[in-house]
Design a protein around this motif. Structure first.
Motif, PDB file in Angstrom:
ATOM      1  N   VAL A  49       0.800  -1.122  -0.038  1.00  9.49           N
ATOM      2  CA  VAL A  49       0.013  -0.229   0.037  1.00  9.49           C
ATOM      3  C   VAL A  49       0.944   1.320  -0.012  1.00  9.49           C
ATOM      4  O   VAL A  49       1.832   1.487   0.908  1.00  9.49           O
ATOM      5  CB  VAL A  49      -0.939   0.062   1.170  1.00  9.49           C
ATOM      6  N   VAL A  50       0.705   2.171  -1.016  1.00 11.39           N
ATOM      7  CA  VAL A  50       1.501   3.131  -1.070  1.00 11.39           C
ATOM      8  C   VAL A  50       0.536   4.628  -1.174  1.00 11.39           C
ATOM      9  O   VAL A  50      -0.525   4.447  -1.938  1.00 11.39           O
ATOM     10  CB  VAL A  50       2.340   3.171  -2.267  1.00 11.39           C
ATOM     11  N   SER A  51       0.670   5.299  -0.065  1.00 12.51           N
ATOM     12  CA  SER A  51      -0.205   6.553  -0.064  1.00 12.51           C
ATOM     13  C   SER A  51       0.700   7.434   0.581  1.00 12.51           C
ATOM     14  O   SER A  51       1.415   7.320   1.446  1.00 12.51           O
ATOM     15  CB  SER A  51      -1.684   5.978   0.810  1.00 12.51           C
ATOM     16  N   ALA A  52       0.110   8.753   0.463  1.00  5.60           N
ATOM     17  CA  ALA A  52       0.572  10.033   1.247  1.00  5.60           C
ATOM     18  C   ALA A  52      -0.267  11.021   1.217  1.00  5.60           C
ATOM     19  O   ALA A  52      -1.341  10.978   0.245  1.00  5.60           O
ATOM     20  CB  ALA A  52       1.909  10.508   0.448  1.00  5.60           C
ATOM     21  N   PRO A  53      -0.731  11.797   2.180  1.00  5.10           N
ATOM     22  CA  PRO A  53      -1.670  12.900   2.343  1.00  5.10           C
ATOM     23  C   PRO A  53      -1.673  13.710   1.022  1.00  5.10           C
ATOM     24  O   PRO A  53      -0.321  13.976   0.688  1.00  5.10           O
ATOM     25  CB  PRO A  53      -1.293  13.489   3.523  1.00  5.10           C
ATOM     26  N   GLY A  54      -2.796  13.928   0.267  1.00  4.32           N
ATOM     27  CA  GLY A  54      -2.840  14.834  -0.887  1.00  4.32           C
ATOM     28  C   GLY A  54      -2.382  13.921  -2.096  1.00  4.32           C
ATOM     29  O   GLY A  54      -2.251  14.590  -3.014  1.00  4.32           O
ATOM     30  N   LYS A  55      -1.878  12.825  -1.939  1.00  2.00           N
ATOM     31  CA  LYS A  55      -1.289  12.020  -3.020  1.00  2.00           C
ATOM     32  C   LYS A  55      -1.972  11.052  -3.644  1.00  2.00           C
ATOM     33  O   LYS A  55      -1.594  10.224  -4.552  1.00  2.00           O
ATOM     34  CB  LYS A  55       0.083  11.663  -2.839  1.00  2.00           C
ATOM     35  N   GLY A  56      -2.965  10.787  -3.097  1.00  2.00           N
ATOM     36  CA  GLY A  56      -3.951   9.589  -3.484  1.00  2.00           C
ATOM     37  C   GLY A  56      -3.306   8.027  -2.642  1.00  2.00           C
ATOM     38  O   GLY A  56      -2.387   8.165  -2.127  1.00  2.00           O
ATOM     39  N   THR A  57      -3.849   6.853  -3.168  1.00  2.19           N
ATOM     40  CA  THR A  57      -3.276   5.595  -2.680  1.00  2.19           C
ATOM     41  C   THR A  57      -3.297   4.691  -3.832  1.00  2.19           C
ATOM     42  O   THR A  57      -4.096   4.621  -4.726  1.00  2.19           O
ATOM     43  CB  THR A  57      -4.429   5.101  -1.674  1.00  2.19           C
ATOM     44  N   VAL A  58      -2.153   3.600  -3.756  1.00  2.00           N
ATOM     45  CA  VAL A  58      -2.182   2.592  -4.872  1.00  2.00           C
ATOM     46  C   VAL A  58      -1.990   1.353  -4.014  1.00  2.00           C
ATOM     47  O   VAL A  58      -1.124   1.353  -3.143  1.00  2.00           O
ATOM     48  CB  VAL A  58      -0.885   2.641  -5.771  1.00  2.00           C
ATOM     49  N   VAL A  59      -2.837   0.520  -4.248  1.00  2.00           N
ATOM     50  CA  VAL A  59      -2.639  -0.872  -3.494  1.00  2.00           C
ATOM     51  C   VAL A  59      -2.311  -1.715  -4.597  1.00  2.00           C
ATOM     52  O   VAL A  59      -2.822  -1.658  -5.739  1.00  2.00           O
ATOM     53  CB  VAL A  59      -3.922  -1.186  -3.066  1.00  2.00           C
ATOM     54  N   THR A  60      -1.127  -2.652  -4.497  1.00  2.00           N
ATOM     55  CA  THR A  60      -0.684  -3.902  -5.252  1.00  2.00           C
ATOM     56  C   THR A  60      -0.854  -5.027  -4.832  1.00  2.00           C
ATOM     57  O   THR A  60      -0.394  -5.305  -3.447  1.00  2.00           O
ATOM     58  CB  THR A  60       0.681  -3.370  -5.840  1.00  2.00           C
ATOM     59  N   LEU A  61      -1.386  -5.960  -5.256  1.00  2.00           N
ATOM     60  CA  LEU A  61      -1.505  -7.291  -4.703  1.00  2.00           C
ATOM     61  C   LEU A  61      -0.802  -8.163  -5.927  1.00  2.00           C
ATOM     62  O   LEU A  61      -1.125  -8.020  -6.881  1.00  2.00           O
ATOM     63  CB  LEU A  61      -3.056  -7.631  -4.905  1.00  2.00           C
ATOM     64  N   ALA A  62       0.215  -9.194  -5.255  1.00  2.00           N
ATOM     65  CA  ALA A  62       0.642 -10.219  -6.397  1.00  2.00           C
ATOM     66  C   ALA A  62       0.811 -11.512  -5.667  1.00  2.00           C
ATOM     67  O   ALA A  62       0.871 -11.620  -4.512  1.00  2.00           O
ATOM     68  CB  ALA A  62       1.972  -9.551  -6.412  1.00  2.00           C
TER      69      ALA A  62
END
Length: 84
Positions: A49-62
């Motif tokens: 899970v990569v997220s930061a305030p004001g930058k959105g979120t990206v979740v990667t499942l592998a």
């Protein structure tokens, strides 16, 4: 003897929402930790899970994927040699 080759199935979902600081998510909150990270791990995969305030979120499942290949020439030759 068959060769085993690996690959992966990967799913990436992202948004341009408000984002959040993952380090500030309380341990008692189960959404990210249990629903995403732990469940993916229990199924043999990995979640990031990569997220930061004001930058959105990206979740990667592998998840790893393994396939068995048909006998190649070297394996066939070894099998023939073993039968003689």
């Amino acid at each position: 003897m068959s060769g085993v080759h690996g690959g992966a199935v990967e799913i990436e979902v992202g948004d341009a929402g408000p984002g959040f600081d993952l380090a500030l998510v309380p341990e008692a909150r189960l959404g990210v930790r249990r629903s995403i990270i732990e469940r993916t791990a229990s199924a043999g995969g990995q979640a990031t899970v990569v997220s930061a305030p004001g930058k959105g979120t990206v979740v990667t499942l592998a998840w790893p994927v393994f396939t068995l290949d048909a006998l190649d020439d070297d394996d066939a030759a070894l099998d023939e040699e073993a039968r003689s």
